[in-house]
Design a protein around this motif. Structure first.
Motif, PDB file in Angstrom:
ATOM      1  N   SER A 115       0.849  -1.198   0.000  1.00  0.00           N
ATOM      2  CA  SER A 115       0.000   0.000   0.000  1.00  0.00           C
ATOM      3  C   SER A 115       0.881   1.244   0.000  1.00  0.00           C
ATOM      4  N   ASP A 116       0.234   2.403  -0.058  1.00  0.00           N
ATOM      5  CA  ASP A 116       0.963   3.665   0.017  1.00  0.00           C
ATOM      6  C   ASP A 116       1.155   4.121   1.461  1.00  0.00           C
ATOM      7  N   LEU A 117       0.686   3.318   2.401  1.00  0.00           N
ATOM      8  CA  LEU A 117       0.749   3.692   3.808  1.00  0.00           C
ATOM      9  C   LEU A 117       1.997   3.101   4.466  1.00  0.00           C
ATOM     10  N   SER A 118       2.458   3.779   5.511  1.00  0.00           N
ATOM     11  CA  SER A 118       3.591   3.278   6.284  1.00  0.00           C
ATOM     12  C   SER A 118       3.101   2.265   7.322  1.00  0.00           C
ATOM     13  N   LEU A 119       4.042   1.563   7.910  1.00  0.00           N
ATOM     14  CA  LEU A 119       3.703   0.636   8.994  1.00  0.00           C
ATOM     15  C   LEU A 119       2.988   1.370  10.120  1.00  0.00           C
ATOM     16  N   THR A 120       3.471   2.559  10.464  1.00  0.00           N
ATOM     17  CA  THR A 120       2.834   3.331  11.542  1.00  0.00           C
ATOM     18  C   THR A 120       1.418   3.752  11.160  1.00  0.00           C
ATOM     19  N   ASP A 121       1.218   4.151   9.904  1.00  0.00           N
ATOM     20  CA  ASP A 121      -0.131   4.501   9.444  1.00  0.00           C
ATOM     21  C   ASP A 121      -1.093   3.343   9.672  1.00  0.00           C
ATOM     22  N   VAL A 122      -0.672   2.168   9.255  1.00  0.00           N
ATOM     23  CA  VAL A 122      -1.542   0.998   9.362  1.00  0.00           C
ATOM     24  C   VAL A 122      -1.759   0.624  10.824  1.00  0.00           C
ATOM     25  N   ARG A 123      -0.742   0.790  11.643  1.00  0.00           N
ATOM     26  CA  ARG A 123      -0.894   0.484  13.075  1.00  0.00           C
ATOM     27  C   ARG A 123      -1.937   1.407  13.706  1.00  0.00           C
ATOM     28  N   VAL A 124      -1.918   2.683  13.343  1.00  0.00           N
ATOM     29  CA  VAL A 124      -2.917   3.620  13.854  1.00  0.00           C
ATOM     30  C   VAL A 124      -4.304   3.241  13.352  1.00  0.00           C
ATOM     31  N   LEU A 125      -4.394   2.887  12.068  1.00  0.00           N
ATOM     32  CA  LEU A 125      -5.680   2.441  11.520  1.00  0.00           C
ATOM     33  C   LEU A 125      -6.209   1.222  12.270  1.00  0.00           C
ATOM     34  N   TYR A 126      -5.317   0.301  12.565  1.00  0.00           N
ATOM     35  CA  TYR A 126      -5.722  -0.920  13.273  1.00  0.00           C
ATOM     36  C   TYR A 126      -6.362  -0.575  14.622  1.00  0.00           C
TER      37      TYR A 126
ATOM     38  N   ALA B 108     -15.832   4.945   5.232  1.00  0.00           N
ATOM     39  CA  ALA B 108     -14.753   4.981   4.250  1.00  0.00           C
ATOM     40  C   ALA B 108     -13.435   4.526   4.880  1.00  0.00           C
ATOM     41  N   GLY B 109     -13.225   4.879   6.153  1.00  0.00           N
ATOM     42  CA  GLY B 109     -12.018   4.444   6.853  1.00  0.00           C
ATOM     43  C   GLY B 109     -11.971   2.944   7.030  1.00  0.00           C
ATOM     44  N   HIS B 110     -13.117   2.360   7.424  1.00  0.00           N
ATOM     45  CA  HIS B 110     -13.183   0.896   7.556  1.00  0.00           C
ATOM     46  C   HIS B 110     -12.975   0.221   6.197  1.00  0.00           C
ATOM     47  N   ALA B 111     -13.535   0.824   5.148  1.00  0.00           N
ATOM     48  CA  ALA B 111     -13.380   0.260   3.807  1.00  0.00           C
ATOM     49  C   ALA B 111     -11.925   0.301   3.358  1.00  0.00           C
ATOM     50  N   ALA B 112     -11.204   1.350   3.763  1.00  0.00           N
ATOM     51  CA  ALA B 112      -9.792   1.453   3.413  1.00  0.00           C
ATOM     52  C   ALA B 112      -8.950   0.460   4.204  1.00  0.00           C
ATOM     53  N   PHE B 113      -9.339   0.207   5.458  1.00  0.00           N
ATOM     54  CA  PHE B 113      -8.553  -0.668   6.316  1.00  0.00           C
ATOM     55  C   PHE B 113      -8.798  -2.148   6.034  1.00  0.00           C
ATOM     56  N   ALA B 114     -10.024  -2.520   5.662  1.00  0.00           N
ATOM     57  CA  ALA B 114     -10.385  -3.935   5.520  1.00  0.00           C
ATOM     58  C   ALA B 114      -9.444  -4.715   4.597  1.00  0.00           C
ATOM     59  N   PRO B 115      -9.122  -4.251   3.390  1.00  0.00           N
ATOM     60  CA  PRO B 115      -8.211  -5.030   2.538  1.00  0.00           C
ATOM     61  C   PRO B 115      -6.800  -5.114   3.101  1.00  0.00           C
ATOM     62  N   LEU B 116      -6.364  -4.101   3.846  1.00  0.00           N
ATOM     63  CA  LEU B 116      -5.047  -4.147   4.472  1.00  0.00           C
ATOM     64  C   LEU B 116      -5.014  -5.216   5.553  1.00  0.00           C
ATOM     65  N   GLN B 117      -6.091  -5.316   6.325  1.00  0.00           N
ATOM     66  CA  GLN B 117      -6.159  -6.330   7.364  1.00  0.00           C
ATOM     67  C   GLN B 117      -6.146  -7.734   6.757  1.00  0.00           C
ATOM     68  N   GLN B 118      -6.907  -7.908   5.663  1.00  0.00           N
ATOM     69  CA  GLN B 118      -6.932  -9.216   5.012  1.00  0.00           C
ATOM     70  C   GLN B 118      -5.568  -9.552   4.417  1.00  0.00           C
TER      71      GLN B 118
END
Length: 314
Positions: free
Chosen positions: A35-46, A102-112
């Protein structure tokens, strides 16, 4: 003197080597989760996706982030339509953070994607290896805890089981390592234990003899053996516990199992041989009614020792 100077340099080197290996193996150094997100970005999203009632202050503290850095991440999420802020009913100076649809929709594929990558790592291991890996990770987490503070002690699971291939060799190894490290005994002692263990395997009489392997949270930590000395006498041998299992009553439990087995088989007496400096084991034996029959000084394993013979009427 700094703390780093007090730690064994080889241990520091080993930890850093593991960190490099693991971050490389899980792809942290690559574009994270493609993705275009950093590890920290995804951790915050999680955290935002899985928790309610979060504030920026709590998020900053728990993730150990710089306040300005976190603020910039949250502003980007808000600009993308992923983040909703609402006033906190407990503190007007704070806002509660929550993901929008929209935030959940953005996070869901990253989690999968993260789940798929973890499954792919495990897929290359046999079932037993997967369990060993998970247990090892849990052990690391337990030892280090959150932010370097030891985690609260979890409920411990103790299992006493029959030996399987590899266990007897492990018993010999544990004896050799512990008695060298704690008492300075040389390889003569390891050779003695190896001989006893080999005889147990070669001459095993399942109707009269038994070995218990103690597991703590899925890891081998101890053992004890009962062997047939004569038709009426059982011998207790090779009681051992690794340091991590001490203080939990496991040595006493193993000894009680051995005594109960001997009684159940109709033995009239149980004997054992130990050394006077093995005070923890001697205390276990004494509390269960074993009496000291004979003591004799000798030189062995590179030390001057006092050997002792104990017995218990069953």
């Amino acid at each position: 003197m700094t703390m780093a100077n007090e730690i064994d340099a080889t241990q520091v080197k080993a930890l850093r080597r593991f960190n490099r290996f693991f971050t490389r193996r899980i792809g942290v150094l690559d574009p994270y989760l493609a993705s275009d997100l950093s590890l920290t970005d995804v951790r915050v999203l999680y955290e935002l996706a899985h928790r309610e009632g979060l504030t920026a202050t709590v998020l900053q503290r728990e993730l150990g982030l710089d306040g300005g850095y976190l603020s910039r991440i949250l502003k980007r999420f808000e600009a993308a339509g992923w983040l909703l802020r609402t006033p906190s009913p407990k503190d007007a100076r704070q806002s509660l953070l929550a993901l929008t649809e929209a935030g959940h929709a953005a996070f869901a594929p990253l989690q999968q994607k993260s789940r798929d990558e973890a499954a792919a790592l495990l897929a290359g291991l046999a079932p037993g290896q997967r369990q060993e890996l998970v247990a090892s990770m849990e052990r690391i987490e337990s030892l280090l805890g959150a932010e370097g503070v030891p985690a609260p002690a979890p409920t411990r699971t103790v299992v006493l089981r029959d030996p399987v291939p590899g266990d007897i060799g492990w018993v010999v190894q544990l004896h050799g390592e512990l008695y060298w490290r704690e008492y300075g005994w040389n390889t003569e002692f390891e050779a003695l234990v190896a001989d006893i263990a080999a005889q147990f395997v070669r001459k095993f009489q399942p109707q009269w003899e038994k070995c218990w392997i103690a597991e703590l949270d899925g890891r081998r930590v101890g053992a004890i053996f009962v062997v047939r000395k004569s038709a009426t006498v059982a011998q207790l041998r090779m009681l051992i516990l690794s340091p991590e299992a001490r203080g939990l009553g496991l040595g006493a439990r193993l000894t009680d199992e051995a005594i109960a087995f001997a009684r159940g088989k109709g033995y009239r007496r149980m004997v054992l041989w130990t050394n006077s400096n093995l005070t923890a084991a001697r205390a276990i034996y004494s509390r269960r009614g074993f009496v000291l029959d004979k003591s004799e000084p000798y030189e062995g394993y590179g030390q001057r020792l006092v050997g002792e013979t104990w017995s218990l009427r069953l």
